[in-house]
Design a protein around this motif. Sequence first.
Motif, PDB file in Angstrom:
ATOM      1  N   VAL A 207      41.697-122.858  27.435  1.00 35.22           N
ATOM      2  CA  VAL A 207      42.619-123.394  28.547  1.00 35.22           C
ATOM      3  C   VAL A 207      42.176-122.854  29.587  1.00 35.22           C
ATOM      4  N   ALA A 208      41.943-123.646  30.637  1.00 38.42           N
ATOM      5  CA  ALA A 208      41.549-123.215  31.971  1.00 38.42           C
ATOM      6  C   ALA A 208      42.830-122.661  32.905  1.00 38.42           C
ATOM      7  N   LEU A 209      42.685-121.519  33.698  1.00 40.16           N
ATOM      8  CA  LEU A 209      43.909-121.081  34.374  1.00 40.16           C
ATOM      9  C   LEU A 209      43.274-120.899  35.762  1.00 40.16           C
ATOM     10  N   GLU A 210      44.085-121.364  36.803  1.00 37.81           N
ATOM     11  CA  GLU A 210      43.849-121.143  38.145  1.00 37.81           C
ATOM     12  C   GLU A 210      44.047-119.818  38.546  1.00 37.81           C
ATOM     13  N   SER A 211      43.422-119.451  39.670  1.00 33.79           N
ATOM     14  CA  SER A 211      43.240-117.896  40.183  1.00 33.79           C
ATOM     15  C   SER A 211      44.039-117.685  41.594  1.00 33.79           C
ATOM     16  N   THR A 212      44.714-118.870  42.001  1.00 37.49           N
ATOM     17  CA  THR A 212      45.343-118.878  43.409  1.00 37.49           C
ATOM     18  C   THR A 212      46.807-117.887  42.978  1.00 37.49           C
ATOM     19  N   ILE A 213      47.300-118.279  41.956  1.00 37.96           N
ATOM     20  CA  ILE A 213      48.454-117.293  41.816  1.00 37.96           C
ATOM     21  C   ILE A 213      48.180-115.717  41.711  1.00 37.96           C
ATOM     22  N   ILE A 214      46.992-115.665  41.306  1.00 39.08           N
ATOM     23  CA  ILE A 214      46.401-114.132  41.304  1.00 39.08           C
ATOM     24  C   ILE A 214      46.418-113.612  42.619  1.00 39.08           C
ATOM     25  N   ALA A 215      45.542-114.078  43.432  1.00 34.66           N
ATOM     26  CA  ALA A 215      45.110-113.762  44.831  1.00 34.66           C
ATOM     27  C   ALA A 215      46.110-114.021  45.892  1.00 34.66           C
ATOM     28  N   HIS A 216      46.809-115.124  45.675  1.00 32.46           N
ATOM     29  CA  HIS A 216      47.670-115.620  47.042  1.00 32.46           C
ATOM     30  C   HIS A 216      49.165-115.779  46.591  1.00 32.46           C
ATOM     31  N   GLY A 217      49.692-115.656  45.177  1.00 36.28           N
ATOM     32  CA  GLY A 217      51.029-115.982  44.751  1.00 36.28           C
ATOM     33  C   GLY A 217      52.059-114.954  44.390  1.00 36.28           C
ATOM     34  N   LEU A 218      51.173-113.798  44.390  1.00 40.89           N
ATOM     35  CA  LEU A 218      51.951-112.615  43.942  1.00 40.89           C
ATOM     36  C   LEU A 218      51.618-111.362  44.390  1.00 40.89           C
ATOM     37  N   PRO A 219      52.416-110.292  44.611  1.00 38.84           N
ATOM     38  CA  PRO A 219      52.167-109.064  45.172  1.00 38.84           C
ATOM     39  C   PRO A 219      51.435-108.172  44.251  1.00 38.84           C
ATOM     40  N   ARG A 220      50.601-107.330  44.821  1.00 35.84           N
ATOM     41  CA  ARG A 220      49.843-106.384  44.082  1.00 35.84           C
ATOM     42  C   ARG A 220      50.878-105.253  43.694  1.00 35.84           C
ATOM     43  N   PRO A 221      50.840-104.589  42.764  1.00 31.59           N
ATOM     44  CA  PRO A 221      49.947-104.838  41.441  1.00 31.59           C
ATOM     45  C   PRO A 221      50.356-106.082  40.366  1.00 31.59           C
ATOM     46  N   ARG A 222      51.630-106.453  40.815  1.00 32.79           N
ATOM     47  CA  ARG A 222      51.991-107.689  39.663  1.00 32.79           C
ATOM     48  C   ARG A 222      51.305-108.447  39.569  1.00 32.79           C
ATOM     49  N   ASN A 223      50.217-109.027  40.576  1.00 33.08           N
ATOM     50  CA  ASN A 223      49.365-110.017  40.241  1.00 33.08           C
ATOM     51  C   ASN A 223      48.340-109.896  39.353  1.00 33.08           C
ATOM     52  N   LEU A 224      47.697-108.754  39.116  1.00 27.61           N
ATOM     53  CA  LEU A 224      47.087-108.625  37.951  1.00 27.61           C
ATOM     54  C   LEU A 224      47.758-108.323  36.577  1.00 27.61           C
ATOM     55  N   GLN A 225      48.778-107.949  36.697  1.00 23.85           N
ATOM     56  CA  GLN A 225      49.475-107.778  35.333  1.00 23.85           C
ATOM     57  C   GLN A 225      49.931-109.231  34.868  1.00 23.85           C
ATOM     58  N   VAL A 226      50.163-109.974  35.830  1.00 23.51           N
ATOM     59  CA  VAL A 226      50.580-111.466  35.384  1.00 23.51           C
ATOM     60  C   VAL A 226      49.237-112.239  34.947  1.00 23.51           C
TER      61      VAL A 226
END
Length: 302
Positions: free
Chosen positions: A20-39
Amino acid sequence: MVLVVSEEVREAIDARRPVVALESTIIAHGLPRPRNLQVALELEDVVRREGAVPATIAVLDGRPHVGLDKEQLERIANEDGIRKLGHRDLPLAVAAGASGATTVSATALLAALAGVRVFATGGLGGVHREWTVTQDESADLGLLARARITVVCAGVKSILDVPATLQRLETLGVAVAGYRTERFPGFYLSDSGHPVDWTLQSPQEVAEVMRAQDALGGPESALIVANPVPEEEQLDPDLHARVLADALHACEEQGITGQAVTPFLLDYLVRHTDGASLNANLAAVRGNVRLAGRIAAAWARA
């Protein structure tokens, strides 16, 4: 070849195991740190629990990667200067040696090039409101008309012109089906207010459509599987309507146009719903990733 496919993803593709492919925009631009890495880690874990291999996609130092290790995920989540890359930006990023998170269009393109057939995301881009004035339309739509990939999403972002987007997808020849619903979902909302022409009831049925696409040998276009966020986890429709109207008014007052419109509206909804829109977004993404894992497994068995 410039594309870097991780060993785990390459072995799974070669062995016809689910990916399954997953995009990375939600990680870098969609969520605040550190929640983005957790998600990011959580979503990869959801894929694995469905028996599939996660292939998070990003560009690092000018090399497009399909499948990231933990250190690379940490870079996308925490490094300053990570750009937001659509498919048009990929050659520029490669030539410049830049690093960036991939949007739907870039992720779909790179996944298809790597041989990954199933992609999970939150909501697609589409035709923007006031299109007759701005001519503003997401690059997602045109790319999906040229990429043979199955995209599991919660419809298109509700800040967009949903009926115009559905009409544009029809014009482009992109297949759209609701998953266990006859209504097209509205990202934060289970129902955008518009119907779908086709409904699929199981991952196996989705896989059968994918097989039919290949058997027919038609244009290399996508299949959109519109999976609604559960009603109990959606954003309250009345709250959504009120805050979105305010957001659109604020956008017009501040003269915000072009690529800046979508992030402005999404951020406005998060702030003025006390984070409820973000919670609905994440609920939709989790459900889409889970379903994508099951579709990938059904496809691998085909």
